[in-house]
Design an enzyme around this catalytic site. Structure first.
Site, short mmCIF file in Angstrom:
data_model
loop_
_atom_site.label_atom_id
_atom_site.label_comp_id
_atom_site.label_asym_id
_atom_site.label_seq_id
_atom_site.Cartn_x
_atom_site.Cartn_y
_atom_site.Cartn_z
NE ARG A 1 33.81 35.11 62.29
CZ ARG A 1 32.78 35.79 62.79
NH1 ARG A 1 32.56 37.03 62.46
NH2 ARG A 1 31.93 35.20 63.63
CE1 TYR B 1 48.81 40.87 42.02
CE2 TYR B 1 46.84 41.35 43.30
CZ TYR B 1 47.74 40.44 42.78
OH TYR B 1 47.57 39.10 43.03
CG ASP C 1 48.49 48.18 46.96
OD1 ASP C 1 49.50 48.13 47.68
OD2 ASP C 1 48.02 47.19 46.38
CE LYS D 1 52.55 40.43 47.05
NZ LYS D 1 52.31 39.10 46.56
N1 PLP Z 1 48.85 44.72 45.99
C1 PLP Z 1 49.96 44.57 45.24
C2 PLP Z 1 50.68 45.79 44.74
C3 PLP Z 1 50.41 43.29 44.91
O1 PLP Z 1 51.51 43.14 44.15
C4 PLP Z 1 49.70 42.15 45.40
C5 PLP Z 1 50.14 40.78 45.10
O2 PLP Z 1 51.03 40.54 44.32
C6 PLP Z 1 48.55 42.36 46.16
C7 PLP Z 1 48.16 43.66 46.44
C8 PLP Z 1 47.73 41.21 46.67
O3 PLP Z 1 48.31 40.68 47.81
P1 PLP Z 1 48.05 39.23 48.39
O4 PLP Z 1 48.67 38.25 47.43
O5 PLP Z 1 48.70 39.28 49.73
O6 PLP Z 1 46.57 39.03 48.47
#
Ligand code: PLP
Length: 390
Positions: free
Chosen positions: A54, A108, A183, A208
């Site tokens: 962890r 997102y 992000d 991704k």
């Molecule tokens: N940030 C972006 C731009 C995303 O498109 C996504 C998910 O689609 C996330 C964060 C969240 O990621 P996770 O599904 O790995 O939690």
């Protein structure tokens, strides 16, 4: 303890070799999976140093964290159990009840719902800003309060592919003593490294592009050692850490990031141009298109425009027809893998928002989002052509 400080000159080499254990474990070329929850005690002086899964400190974590930090030009990296674990922990570790965030207008859907619902319930509020506003700083100042502590943006926004004046975001954050968080999931470190521009924290859904094979869920937070340690402290207690098996898969996927993303940049650019010129397409969103409002920033900041695009058809029925007819891409949520995907964000990533809110933002039922894979570009384009002509 092996040494994880290996670093080379180029991003492509670092994707394969940075952070590899020296000496190699039993001579293994690939970091083996350390499927052990705990380790023998040594002379650990702090809680963080106790070796336990962890605490994100197995050899799999050490290698991958060192590699990610190197390729994102950051001092430190922390792996998390998902992109949302990275985002929520980065936000919560920097704000208290009563404090306030400036957040990009479209994000997102999960990040947006987290801010609207969960952070709000904990007393953390936010105001939306248009990061592409040419009048940026002046407009952002109008919603700044004495309690604003963070500015939160996406390098390329999901699903409208907006690119803002990111340099202005960094200087605004410095001027007003805000933590700047970005992000970087859509751009990837191949196209853009926000730490070089001065962002305090970079977050990723490693689910991704970083992994690239649609077979795991993971996230990462990057920044200065001090900024990442602050997030790590909360992650220890919220518990959203990554398991060594997934670290292994992510390390494997990451090695080919540059090859994949360069191909995806090229194919997506061609597809965006084709869609923009197609009579059935009302509008295409792609930062590489000169018609895109964020194009001038994307050209200035990025070395490639990414593998994500979206486009509007005439109405929801036309969008449904397209999804029925398209044969090569898979109709599925998520993105960033080697296979092309198509989806309606209003029915997937942004389904958590109210319809009214989606319509206001332009995330309507006739909007299709494409995650371009690494298939043969001509075959992919031909399939889009036949699906749109039906
Ligand atoms: N940030 C972006 C731009 C995303 O498109 C996504 C998910 O689609 C996330 C964060 C969240 O990621 P996770 O599904 O790995 O939690």
């Amino acid at each position: 303890m092996p040494d994880y400080s290996a670093k080379f000159d180029s991003l492509d080499t670092n994707l394969v070799h940075a952070g590899r254990p020296r000496p190699h474990v039993e001579g293994a070329v690939v970091t083996p999976i350390f499927q052990s929850a705990n380790y023998q005690m040594g002379d650990e002086a702090t809680y963080d140093a106790v070796r336990y899964i962890r605490l994100s400190n197995s050899p799999n974590h050490h290698t991958l964290q060192a590699r990610l930090a190197t390729v994102e030009s950051a001092e430190a990296a922390l792996l998390t159990a998902s992109g949302m674990a990275a985002i929520s922990t980065a936000i919560l570790s920097n704000l208290q009840a009563g404090e306030h965030i400036l957040a990009q207008r479209t994000l997102y859907g999960g990040s947006q719902s987290f801010l609207d619902q969960d952070a709000h319930r904990l007393g953390i509020t936010h105001s939306s800003i248009d990061v592409a506003d040419p009048d940026g700083a002046k407009a952002w100042e109008r919603v700044l309060t004495s309690k604003t502590r963070m500015i939160y943006v996406e390098s390329i926004s999901n699903p409208l592919m907006e690119v803002g004046d990111l340099e202005a975001v960094v200087s605004f954050a410095r001027q007003h003593d805000l933590v700047s968080v970005i992000d970087n999931t859509f751009a990837t470190p191949v196209n853009f490294r926000p730490a070089e521009m001065g962002f305090d924290l970079v977050v990723h859904s490693a689910t991704k592009y970083l992994n690239g094979h649609s077979d795991l869920v993971a996230g990462a937070v990057l920044g200065s050692k001090r900024a990442v340690d602050r997030v790590r402290h909360l992650l220890l207690h919220l518990g959203g850490s990554l398991d060594p098996n997934t670290c292994f898969l992510l390390e494997r996927g990451l090695k080919t990031l540059s090859l994949r993303v360069r191909r995806q940049n090229e194919t997506a650019s061609r597809l965006a141009e084709f869609l923009e010129g197609h009579p059935s397409v009302r509008k295409a969103n792609y930062p590489g298109l000169p018609s895109s409002p964020g194009h001038r920033y994307a050209r200035q900041y990025f070395s490639g425009f990414g593998g994500m695009l979206s486009f509007y058809l005439e109405d929801a029925a036309a969008a449904e027809r397209f999804l029925d007819r398209v044969a090569l891409p898979i109709h599925a949520a998520s993105l960033g893998g080697v296979e092309s995907l198509v989806v309606r964000p209003a029915r997937s990533s942004h389904l958590g928002l109210e319809q009214e809110e989606r319509d206001r933002l332009g995330i309507t039922d006739e909007l299709i989002r494409v995650s371009v894979g690494i298939e043969d570009p001509d075959e992919l384009m031909a399939d889009f052509e036949q699906a749109l002509s039906g």
